[in-house]
Design an enzyme around this catalytic site. Structure first.
Site, mmCIF file in Angstrom:
data_model
loop_
_atom_site.group_PDB
_atom_site.id
_atom_site.type_symbol
_atom_site.label_atom_id
_atom_site.label_comp_id
_atom_site.label_asym_id
_atom_site.label_seq_id
_atom_site.Cartn_x
_atom_site.Cartn_y
_atom_site.Cartn_z
ATOM 1 N N LYS A 365 0.814 -1.189 0.000
ATOM 2 C CA LYS A 365 0.000 0.000 0.000
ATOM 3 C C LYS A 365 0.864 1.263 0.000
ATOM 4 C CE LYS A 365 -3.484 -2.304 2.840
ATOM 5 N NZ LYS A 365 -4.106 -2.310 4.202
ATOM 6 N N GLY A 366 2.147 1.072 0.273
ATOM 7 C CA GLY A 366 3.024 2.212 0.506
ATOM 8 C C GLY A 366 3.140 3.189 -0.641
ATOM 9 N N ASP A 422 7.613 2.630 -3.145
ATOM 10 C CA ASP A 422 7.707 3.693 -2.149
ATOM 11 C C ASP A 422 9.106 3.814 -1.579
ATOM 12 O OD1 ASP A 422 7.482 1.246 -0.930
ATOM 13 O OD2 ASP A 422 6.098 1.890 0.631
ATOM 14 N N ASP A 425 15.007 -0.734 0.841
ATOM 15 C CA ASP A 425 16.075 -0.871 1.836
ATOM 16 C C ASP A 425 16.978 -2.032 1.452
ATOM 17 O OD1 ASP A 425 14.184 -2.801 2.550
ATOM 18 O OD2 ASP A 425 13.586 -1.735 4.349
ATOM 19 N N LYS A 453 17.133 3.766 0.921
ATOM 20 C CA LYS A 453 17.911 3.884 2.153
ATOM 21 C C LYS A 453 19.396 3.690 1.849
ATOM 22 C CE LYS A 453 14.447 2.499 5.562
ATOM 23 N NZ LYS A 453 14.152 1.570 6.681
ATOM 24 N N PHE A 474 13.993 4.176 9.886
ATOM 25 C CA PHE A 474 12.629 3.790 9.525
ATOM 26 C C PHE A 474 11.798 5.056 9.417
ATOM 27 C CE2 PHE A 474 8.358 2.156 9.891
ATOM 28 C CZ PHE A 474 8.425 1.019 9.102
#
Length: 500
Positions: A365-366, A422, A425, A453, A474
């Protein structure tokens, strides 16, 4: 030789040197000497050949005992009449420790430094490059010569030479760490190849590399003859594809840092620009290729940057009271997000032709808010679809286990696909998703990631569009959540609540 030591067998040095490419006696030769058997053997052989040797030891600051290792090299250099130099480096944070250490090491070594790579290293390098998807250049391996003087020797021979000379090589425990791909190739893949084929694969791979080097040299010569000016877009578009690729590869490499070649994806996208299928395309490092008046040109990284680093010091307020207990100031505020999304939309518009726009695939959903803004910033008739992929659950760290919760409704065979992510990492989820989509035979699969990131990636990724790089914190907001909360924050914020 400056000091006495165990007498070497009279035939050992001449026999080994006959298979080396050490410069003639009297020539200066800087040797990278870590203290391992291979580099110590290089030092011994270069000194025996009469070279004016300088042994350079580099301390990466990655493990204790570096002073003792430097002393091993110093003692060997003194014994065999070589100069000794010690240099320290700092290895920057990030993925792929081997690559970062190598870059730091060669930054302080002389440009023409000789290394102690053996035939076994050559075989490992070829297989590493093969698994990375390298072309003929990567599979051609290292070039024998003054930079790699002992490629004709086996690793067992360098150990035997050190033993005969009474040298005690440094043991680097990281050479047995299975976390490194090269080590698994050394200890697992090559022995398996030997068992399956019933023969030693190392000389075979080294011989194959030599054949490929000759063929690569021929292709380079032909490409230079057919396309003396790779910036001539019309000439590139008319040329045979293998020669056009090679000419553009050299051209893009020279326009970059000159150290690493562009990826095949970058070369093929540049070919599409030359053919008029798009006006421009993104390259690594924030550069772009554009076609203007029938000419290709590489634009340097713009100040706004396709990759925009954001630090924890760059913060603004704007945290609503209901989120203040768990959410810190904005790393990327709403205005910067809007500006960068507009830039990405313009780049995507310029890179895809109106008759072949990409299918935008948002990862739910990000990416829902990012997708909404991005698709409106693209001036093309794009289609949109959605996938839901789980690797976090409700936690703040990826589990590494990827599960497809919702698949595409659209058929993607023969279509350009642009995955809208979105945040990236570790990169493991994206790597899985890209392989999954590629198996369905789209025309292309590219990635547009809002956030990356810094230093967290555990796999090599070819990201065509990046919004911002951020510290390894985060974050929540602008679609990003923790336990389904904070998606509706207008900016991207550091999460300071308790980890789940």
């Amino acid at each position: 030789m400056a000091e006495e030591g165990p007498a070497l067998p009279s035939t050992l040095i001449p026999e080994l040197l006959s298979r080396c490419t050490v410069p003639p006696g009297g020539a200066p030769l800087a040797c990278a000497v870590s203290g391992g058997a291979d580099s110590l053997a290089l030092l011994v052989l270069a000194a025996a050949a009469g070279c004016a040797v300088t042994a350079v030891h580099v301390d990466h600051g990655l493990r204790p005992g570096a002073e003792a290792e430097a002393e091993v090299v110093r003692a060997a250099a003194t014994r065999f009449g070589a100069r000794f130099e010690s240099r320290g480096v700092a290895v920057v944070a990030g993925p792929n420790l081997e690559a970062r250490a190598r870059k730091a090491r060669f930054a302080v070594l002389p440009a023409d430094v000789a290394t102690g790579h053996t035939m076994d290293d050559q075989a490992e390098t070829i297989l590493v490059n093969l698994l990375r998807g390298a072309g003929a250049d990567g599979l051609a391996g290292m070039e024998p010569g003054p930079r790699h003087p002992i490629l004709g020797l086996r690793r067992r021979e360098t150990h035997a030479l050190c033993a005969a000379a009474g040298l005690q090589p440094v043991c680097d425990e990281s050479n047995d760490d299975p976390a490194f791909v090269r080590n698994r190739i050394r200890h697992e893949v090559l022995p398996l190849c030997a068992r399956v084929s019933g023969r030693d694969p190392v000389p075979l791979l080294a011989r194959q590399a030599g054949v490929l080097r000759d063929e690569v040299a021929l292709l380079e010569s032909l490409a230079s003859y057919v396309l003396p000016d790779p910036a001539d877009a019309r000439a590139v578009a008319r040329a045979e594809r293998p020669l056009a690729r090679r000419a553009l590869r050299r051209w893009l490499r020279e326009a970059g840092d000159g150290e690493y070649p562009p990826s095949l994806a970058e070369v093929d996208r540049t070919l599409a620009v030359a053919a008029g299928a798009s006006e421009g395309t993104e390259l690594s490092g924030g550069r772009r290729v554009r076609r203007t008046g029938g000419r290709l040109r590489v634009e340097p990284e713009r100040r706004s940057g396709s990759v925009t680093p954001v630090t924890l010091d760059e913060s603004a307020a704007g945290v609503p009271s209901w989120a203040a207990a768990d959410v810190g100031p904005a790393l990327v505020d709403a205005d910067r997000l809007a500006s960068r999304v507009e830039e990405l939309g313009l780049q995507i518009t310029g890179d895809y032709a109106a008759d072949q726009p990409p299918l935008l695939v948002a990862v739910l959903k990000g990416a829902m808010l990012f997708m909404s803004d991005l698709c409106r910033a693209i001036a093309l008739p794009v289609d949109v679809d959605f996938m839901a992929v789980s690797s976090y659950g409700s936690a703040t760290k990826t589990s590494g286990v990827v599960r497809i919760v919702k698949d595409l409704d659209s058929e993607i065979e023969g279509r350009h696909v642009l995955v809208v992510e979105d945040i990236i990492d570790s990169g493991l989820t994206l790597n899985y998703l890209r392989r999954y989509l590629t198996s369905r035979q789209p025309k292309s699969v590219e990635i547009c990631a809002l956030l990356v990131k810094e230093g967290e990636q555990r796999v090599d990724l070819d990201l065509r569009y990046i919004g911002f790089t951020i510290p390894p914190e985060f974050v929540v907001g602008y679609g990003l959540d923790v336990a389904q909360r904070y998606r509706n924050l207008r900016g991207v914020h550091r999460y300071k609540g308790a980890e789940n």
